[in-house]
Design a protein around this motif. Structure first.
Motif, short mmCIF file in Angstrom:
data_model
loop_
_atom_site.label_atom_id
_atom_site.label_comp_id
_atom_site.label_asym_id
_atom_site.label_seq_id
_atom_site.Cartn_x
_atom_site.Cartn_y
_atom_site.Cartn_z
N MET A 197 0.86 -1.19 0.00
CA MET A 197 0.00 0.00 0.00
C MET A 197 0.89 1.24 0.00
N THR A 236 -13.78 -1.03 2.42
CA THR A 236 -15.26 -0.96 2.51
C THR A 236 -15.92 -1.88 1.49
N THR A 237 -15.11 -2.80 0.91
CA THR A 237 -15.63 -3.72 -0.10
C THR A 237 -16.93 -4.41 0.34
N GLY A 267 -5.03 -8.84 5.94
CA GLY A 267 -6.03 -7.85 6.33
C GLY A 267 -6.79 -8.20 7.59
N GLY A 268 -7.18 -7.16 8.33
CA GLY A 268 -8.04 -7.31 9.49
C GLY A 268 -7.32 -7.63 10.79
N LEU A 316 0.01 -7.26 7.08
CA LEU A 316 -0.66 -6.19 7.82
C LEU A 316 -0.41 -4.83 7.19
N GLY A 317 -1.45 -4.00 7.25
CA GLY A 317 -1.34 -2.64 6.75
C GLY A 317 -1.40 -1.64 7.90
N GLY A 354 -6.79 3.25 1.96
CA GLY A 354 -7.00 2.05 1.15
C GLY A 354 -6.53 2.30 -0.27
N MET A 355 -6.05 1.23 -0.92
CA MET A 355 -5.62 1.37 -2.31
C MET A 355 -6.84 1.48 -3.23
N GLY A 356 -8.01 1.20 -2.69
CA GLY A 356 -9.24 1.39 -3.45
C GLY A 356 -9.97 2.66 -3.05
N TYR A 377 -9.06 -2.82 -8.31
CA TYR A 377 -10.49 -3.02 -8.17
C TYR A 377 -11.17 -3.14 -9.53
#
Ligand code: RVP
Length: 487
Positions: free
Chosen positions: A50, A305-306, A338-339, A359-360, A386-388, A401
């Motif tokens: 990221m 937020t996907t 993630g998470g 991890l981000g 987020g990258m999105g 995405y």
């Protein structure tokens, strides 16, 4: 209706590791694992691809401390190549000729002194235009109390009986030589005494300091690089520049075009190829016959937020367990991405079947992450997005995405947010907490190695009452813990 016979899917807070009889002290638990077919790590931890998490500085620190950084791809190919080279050359024992600061025999002592100060080095080989080593000069040779005049030629002040080593020197021999002669640097020369590189004591000591470091066969730090499945030229350039693992970086890899692109890339590169993200058995089954690793995570990310935007996703413990069921049969490593908020989440992901975790947010607040520290209401933060998110998509490739670049800003349909995360200091201390917590988990389960832990660990299901009991409760926290903040 069969539509309403819905399977249950679980995430980190839904489960805990069942404590078991143990003879394993946490300090003795061995975290070494692998992230892909050919790449082993000392701690099974990766930093996310990221643009607010992993550039060369993070990748260098991750590899030095035993994990792996994955370079993001919101940069053009030339920038990417430079970043890769920065990591690959960071701990290089022999500094290659082009990077060695050399002095010209025509220079004066003053000029060489200025040059060395400017380049931040303590010494320089003196070489003629052929590249022949005539001598070596160090700042100790030109201290004011010595009998050299600033206007003298450098050849007056240099040491002309130079101790050199041959190409292909064994690092240990170079070290012994420097130690024996009390010298800081040794030029590496070919059979005509032409300079090919330089070995420095500082470089050798640095390498000893990072005993856990993850290195390739040539002793260079390892790194991963994110690439799109549709950009073969980027993949080829990353491979050529020395990337150890390519990460085919998509939000939904169970997609025909993504799989075809990933396969083509795998066939054309030397690096390992990890493909993601996926979250189901069927997706894993598509990838096991060519991927060197599978990355799992549909929607668990802190800035993601996907699931809300698209209505699709898979809670992470179930996603990892399903993928690992298939992948383990084919001996393909699994990365849980993630998470992860706490070290406990990381080791739960391993119990579910992951070989490593990515991890981000956990790392975005460290010094090594790109971006500067900002202060809000007296607290320090760093940017994390987020990258999105609209911001990230606007500044780079939006095809993670699978979306076309729109003409107007309001036409983006983001699946991520732009945020800030508390400033945390050095990566080293964050990694120490994360790895230490994971070792604790292994201690409670009685497993000394990651494979043993994956085998031996069992989950219990936690109710929301159990979950509340897990966190600090019925108290007011008075001092911040280095590895816990309630949220
Ligand atoms: P976290 O560690 O919870 O912050 O999650 C990081 C992961 O989130 C990344 O490795 C990536 O898989 C995912 N991500 C990155 N950008 C976005 C988004 O904009 N939705 N998601």
């Amino acid at each position: 209706s069969s539509k309403l016979q819905v399977p249950e899917a679980l995430t980190f807070d839904d489960v805990l590791l069942r404590p078991k009889e143990s003879r394993v002290e946490p300090d003795d638990a061995d975290l070494s694992s692998r992230v892909s077919t050919n790449v082993e790590v000392s701690v099974p931890i990766l930093s996310a691809a990221m643009d607010t998490v992993t550039e060369s500085e993070m990748a260098i620190a991750m590899a030095r401390h035993g994990g792996l950084g994955v370079l993001h791809r919101n940069m053009n190919i030339d920038e990417m190549v430079e970043e890769i080279e920065r990591v690959k050359s960071a701990d290089e024992l022999v500094i290659p000729y082009d990077d060695v600061v050399t002095a010209d025999p025509e220079m004066t002592v003053r000029e060489v002194d200025n040059l060395m100060a400017h380049e931040g080095v303590g010494g320089a080989p003196v070489v003629n235009t052929r590249g022949e080593v005539l001598g070596i000069i160090s700042s100790t040779d030109i201290r004011p109390h010595l009998e050299v005049n600033e206007d003298d030629p450098v050849t007056e002040a240099m040491t002309d009986e130079v101790i050199t080593v041959d190409e292909g020197v064994d690092p240990r021999d170079a070290f012994d030589l420097m130690y024996e002669h009390k010298i800081e640097r040794v030029p590496v020369v070919d059979d005509e005494n032409l300079l090919v590189g330089l070995v420095t004591m500082q470089g050798i000591l640095q390498r000893r300091e990072y005993s856990e470091a993850v290195r390739d066969e040539d002793g260079r730090l390892r790194l991963g690089v994110a690439v799109s499945p549709f950009e073969e030229d980027r993949a080829a350039a990353a491979d050529e520049a020395g990337a150890d693992v390519l990460f085919i970086d998509t939000a939904h890899a169970h997609n025909r075009n993504v799989i075809e692109g990933a396969r083509d890339i795998k066939e054309s590169v030397d690096a390992d190829v990890v493909v993601g993200n996926v979250g189901t058995r069927e997706a894993a089954a598509e990838l096991v016959d060519f991927a060197d690793g599978i990355k799992v995570g549909i929607g668990p990310g802190s800035i993601c937020t996907t699931r809300v935007v698209s209505g699709a996703g898979m809670p992470q413990i179930t996603a990892v367990a399903q993928v690992a069921d298939v992948a383990s049969e084919h001996d393909v490593p699994v990365i849980a991405d993630g998470g992860i908020r706490y070290s406990g989440d990381a080791i739960k992901a391993v119990a579910a079947g992951a070989d490593a975790v990515m991890l981000g947010s956990y790392f975005a607040g460290t010094d090594e992450a790109p971006g500067r520290v900002v202060t809000m209401n007296g607290k320090k933060y760093k940017q994390y997005r987020g990258m999105g998110s609209v911001g990230a998509m606007k500044s780079g490739d939006s095809d993670r995405y699978l979306k076309e670049e729109p003409d107007e800003e309001e036409d983006y349909v983001p699946e991520g947010v732009e945020a800030a995360t508390p400033y945390k200091g050095t990566l080293k201390s964050e990694l120490h907490q994360l790895a230490g917590g994971m070792q604790s988990g292994m201690g409670y389960v009685g497993a000394e190695t990651i494979p043993e832990f994956k085998e031996r660990s069992e989950f219990v299901r936690v109710s929301s009452a159990g979950q509340a009991e897990s966190h600090a409760h019925d108290v007011v926290i008075t001092d911040e813990a280095p590895n816990y903040s309630p949220d």
